[in-house]
Motif scaffolding. Structure first.
Motif, PDB file in Angstrom:
ATOM      1  N   LEU A  25       4.047  10.501  -9.285  1.00  0.00           N
ATOM      2  CA  LEU A  25       3.340  10.814 -10.529  1.00  0.00           C
ATOM      3  C   LEU A  25       2.634  12.158 -10.422  1.00  0.00           C
ATOM      4  O   LEU A  25       2.697  12.988 -11.342  1.00  0.00           O
ATOM      5  N   PHE A  26       1.983  12.399  -9.286  1.00  0.00           N
ATOM      6  CA  PHE A  26       1.292  13.670  -9.081  1.00  0.00           C
ATOM      7  C   PHE A  26       2.270  14.839  -9.078  1.00  0.00           C
ATOM      8  O   PHE A  26       1.924  15.946  -9.497  1.00  0.00           O
ATOM      9  N   VAL A  27       3.484  14.596  -8.584  1.00  0.00           N
ATOM     10  CA  VAL A  27       4.491  15.652  -8.579  1.00  0.00           C
ATOM     11  C   VAL A  27       4.833  16.061 -10.013  1.00  0.00           C
ATOM     12  O   VAL A  27       4.934  17.258 -10.317  1.00  0.00           O
ATOM     13  N   PHE A  28       5.022  15.079 -10.899  1.00  0.00           N
ATOM     14  CA  PHE A  28       5.275  15.381 -12.309  1.00  0.00           C
ATOM     15  C   PHE A  28       4.145  16.232 -12.891  1.00  0.00           C
ATOM     16  O   PHE A  28       4.393  17.215 -13.595  1.00  0.00           O
ATOM     17  N   ILE A  29       2.905  15.841 -12.592  1.00  0.00           N
ATOM     18  CA  ILE A  29       1.742  16.593 -13.087  1.00  0.00           C
ATOM     19  C   ILE A  29       1.736  18.002 -12.519  1.00  0.00           C
ATOM     20  O   ILE A  29       1.483  18.980 -13.233  1.00  0.00           O
ATOM     21  N   MET A  30       2.042  18.120 -11.210  1.00  0.00           N
ATOM     22  CA  MET A  30       2.028  19.428 -10.558  1.00  0.00           C
ATOM     23  C   MET A  30       3.094  20.345 -11.145  1.00  0.00           C
ATOM     24  O   MET A  30       2.847  21.537 -11.351  1.00  0.00           O
ATOM     25  N   ILE A  71      -4.899  -2.892   0.662  1.00  0.00           N
ATOM     26  CA  ILE A  71      -3.939  -2.156  -0.164  1.00  0.00           C
ATOM     27  C   ILE A  71      -4.644  -1.036  -0.930  1.00  0.00           C
ATOM     28  O   ILE A  71      -4.149   0.095  -1.008  1.00  0.00           O
ATOM     29  N   THR A  72      -5.817  -1.348  -1.493  1.00  0.00           N
ATOM     30  CA  THR A  72      -6.584  -0.344  -2.245  1.00  0.00           C
ATOM     31  C   THR A  72      -6.975   0.831  -1.358  1.00  0.00           C
ATOM     32  O   THR A  72      -6.848   1.994  -1.746  1.00  0.00           O
ATOM     33  N   ILE A  73      -7.454   0.525  -0.151  1.00  0.00           N
ATOM     34  CA  ILE A  73      -7.853   1.585   0.795  1.00  0.00           C
ATOM     35  C   ILE A  73      -6.655   2.456   1.154  1.00  0.00           C
ATOM     36  O   ILE A  73      -6.749   3.689   1.177  1.00  0.00           O
ATOM     37  N   ILE A  74      -5.512   1.821   1.424  1.00  0.00           N
ATOM     38  CA  ILE A  74      -4.307   2.565   1.794  1.00  0.00           C
ATOM     39  C   ILE A  74      -3.886   3.515   0.679  1.00  0.00           C
ATOM     40  O   ILE A  74      -3.596   4.695   0.916  1.00  0.00           O
ATOM     41  N   ILE A  75      -3.870   3.013  -0.557  1.00  0.00           N
ATOM     42  CA  ILE A  75      -3.424   3.833  -1.686  1.00  0.00           C
ATOM     43  C   ILE A  75      -4.341   5.028  -1.891  1.00  0.00           C
ATOM     44  O   ILE A  75      -3.896   6.175  -1.979  1.00  0.00           O
ATOM     45  N   PHE A  76      -5.657   4.781  -1.949  1.00  0.00           N
ATOM     46  CA  PHE A  76      -6.586   5.869  -2.240  1.00  0.00           C
ATOM     47  C   PHE A  76      -6.684   6.860  -1.088  1.00  0.00           C
ATOM     48  O   PHE A  76      -6.808   8.069  -1.303  1.00  0.00           O
ATOM     49  N   ALA A  77      -6.610   6.377   0.136  1.00  0.00           N
ATOM     50  CA  ALA A  77      -6.633   7.282   1.290  1.00  0.00           C
ATOM     51  C   ALA A  77      -5.404   8.175   1.284  1.00  0.00           C
ATOM     52  O   ALA A  77      -5.490   9.387   1.525  1.00  0.00           O
ATOM     53  N   ASP A  78      -4.246   7.580   0.988  1.00  0.00           N
ATOM     54  CA  ASP A  78      -3.007   8.354   0.959  1.00  0.00           C
ATOM     55  C   ASP A  78      -3.030   9.394  -0.148  1.00  0.00           C
ATOM     56  O   ASP A  78      -2.593  10.531   0.048  1.00  0.00           O
ATOM     57  N   VAL A  79      -3.567   9.008  -1.318  1.00  0.00           N
ATOM     58  CA  VAL A  79      -3.635   9.949  -2.440  1.00  0.00           C
ATOM     59  C   VAL A  79      -4.506  11.149  -2.086  1.00  0.00           C
ATOM     60  O   VAL A  79      -4.125  12.304  -2.298  1.00  0.00           O
ATOM     61  N   GLY A 127       0.826  -1.206   0.000  1.00  0.00           N
ATOM     62  CA  GLY A 127       0.000   0.000   0.000  1.00  0.00           C
ATOM     63  C   GLY A 127       0.854   1.248   0.000  1.00  0.00           C
ATOM     64  O   GLY A 127       0.596   2.206  -0.735  1.00  0.00           O
ATOM     65  N   THR A 128       1.917   1.239   0.803  1.00  0.00           N
ATOM     66  CA  THR A 128       2.819   2.385   0.870  1.00  0.00           C
ATOM     67  C   THR A 128       3.580   2.559  -0.439  1.00  0.00           C
ATOM     68  O   THR A 128       3.742   3.678  -0.939  1.00  0.00           O
ATOM     69  N   PHE A 129       4.030   1.442  -1.032  1.00  0.00           N
ATOM     70  CA  PHE A 129       4.740   1.495  -2.318  1.00  0.00           C
ATOM     71  C   PHE A 129       3.849   2.118  -3.393  1.00  0.00           C
ATOM     72  O   PHE A 129       4.277   2.996  -4.154  1.00  0.00           O
ATOM     73  N   GLY A 130       2.595   1.661  -3.456  1.00  0.00           N
ATOM     74  CA  GLY A 130       1.653   2.215  -4.441  1.00  0.00           C
ATOM     75  C   GLY A 130       1.390   3.685  -4.206  1.00  0.00           C
ATOM     76  O   GLY A 130       1.310   4.478  -5.152  1.00  0.00           O
ATOM     77  N   ALA A 131       1.267   4.072  -2.938  1.00  0.00           N
ATOM     78  CA  ALA A 131       1.014   5.471  -2.602  1.00  0.00           C
ATOM     79  C   ALA A 131       2.191   6.358  -2.997  1.00  0.00           C
ATOM     80  O   ALA A 131       2.008   7.463  -3.517  1.00  0.00           O
ATOM     81  N   ILE A 132       3.421   5.864  -2.760  1.00  0.00           N
ATOM     82  CA  ILE A 132       4.618   6.641  -3.129  1.00  0.00           C
ATOM     83  C   ILE A 132       4.679   6.830  -4.643  1.00  0.00           C
ATOM     84  O   ILE A 132       4.969   7.923  -5.140  1.00  0.00           O
ATOM     85  N   ALA A 133       4.404   5.751  -5.390  1.00  0.00           N
ATOM     86  CA  ALA A 133       4.446   5.824  -6.854  1.00  0.00           C
ATOM     87  C   ALA A 133       3.448   6.853  -7.378  1.00  0.00           C
ATOM     88  O   ALA A 133       3.776   7.681  -8.248  1.00  0.00           O
TER      89      ALA A 133
END
Length: 220
Positions: free
Chosen positions: A55-60, A104-112, A45-51
């Motif tokens: 990605l969001f940083v590139f967009i920003m 894992i899905t909850i962790i990723i979306f919550a972190d995003v 979950g943390t790995f997915g959130a970091i990735a």
């Protein structure tokens, strides 16, 4: 080199203040899993959130090159600074996963969702320097995951940490606003106009945020 270290330090501080409760969300999301699966859920979950965060940083970084985005981003960052002072997160209603995939899905979306303000802040502080941004994110992740409880206790014991972080965000927001030609023209004829603007803006956010925080604490 000194400026690089200083900027990394600022990114780490903002990352910790804006993401300090992410580890709590991760723990809540995986609390219903068997113990041997909890570590896997947290890791993936943390790995997915970091990735996604990178990605969001590139967009920003791309968005910050568009017209008037510095103005909009500066206003949003002012709001983030204000929220940092007055908001208290409540994770008691946080959903937990009943399977490894669901956790894992909850962790990723919550972190995003929780990290959008974080990404904007560090992109602004690092002045869109990708190396600084990624270094700041990577360095802050182990701190957040392993020391979140200690961080939250320190913040409760020393509230000045919150005000330092909010002041840094407000100052950075002011610098973003000053990137807009229209805002620059307003202070062009005034000696030290930009410096005065940054100081007044930062103090105003801190004053309003503290006043609102006191009001909320009185109603509890």
């Amino acid at each position: 080199m000194l400026e690089f270290i200083q900027t990394i330090g600022q990114i780490l501080l903002i990352n910790i203040l804006l993401s300090g409760d992410n580890a709590i969300v991760i723990a809540m999301a995986s609390r219903n899993l068997p113990e041997h699966l909890q570590a896997r859920a947290i890791r993936w979950g943390t790995f997915g959130a970091i990735a996604l965060r990178i990605l969001f940083v590139f967009i920003m970084i791309y968005l910050l090159q568009l017209p008037f985005i510095q103005l909009i981003g500066g206003c949003l960052l002012l709001y983030v600074a204000y929220k940092l002072l007055v908001d208290k997160q409540d994770h008691s209603q946080m959903k937990s996963g009943n399977s490894l995939r669901e956790a894992i899905t909850i962790i990723i979306f919550a972190d995003v969702i929780m990290s959008l303000d974080n990404v904007l802040a560090i992109a602004a502080i690092a002045d869109s320097d990708l190396l600084l941004i990624i270094a700041g994110i990577i360095l802050s992740i182990p701190i957040i995951l392993t020391a979140s409880e200690l961080i939250l206790k320190l913040i409760e014991k020393f509230p000045i940490i919150i005000y330092i972080g909010a002041g840094l965000l407000a100052w950075t927001a002011g610098k973003m606003l000053l990137e807009e030609a229209l805002v620059q023209q307003l202070f062009a004829s005034l000696k030290y106009g930009q410096l005065i603007f940054l100081n007044i803006l930062t103090l105003a956010v801190l004053f309003i945020g503290k006043w609102r925080r006191n009001q909320l604490e009185m109603t509890v």
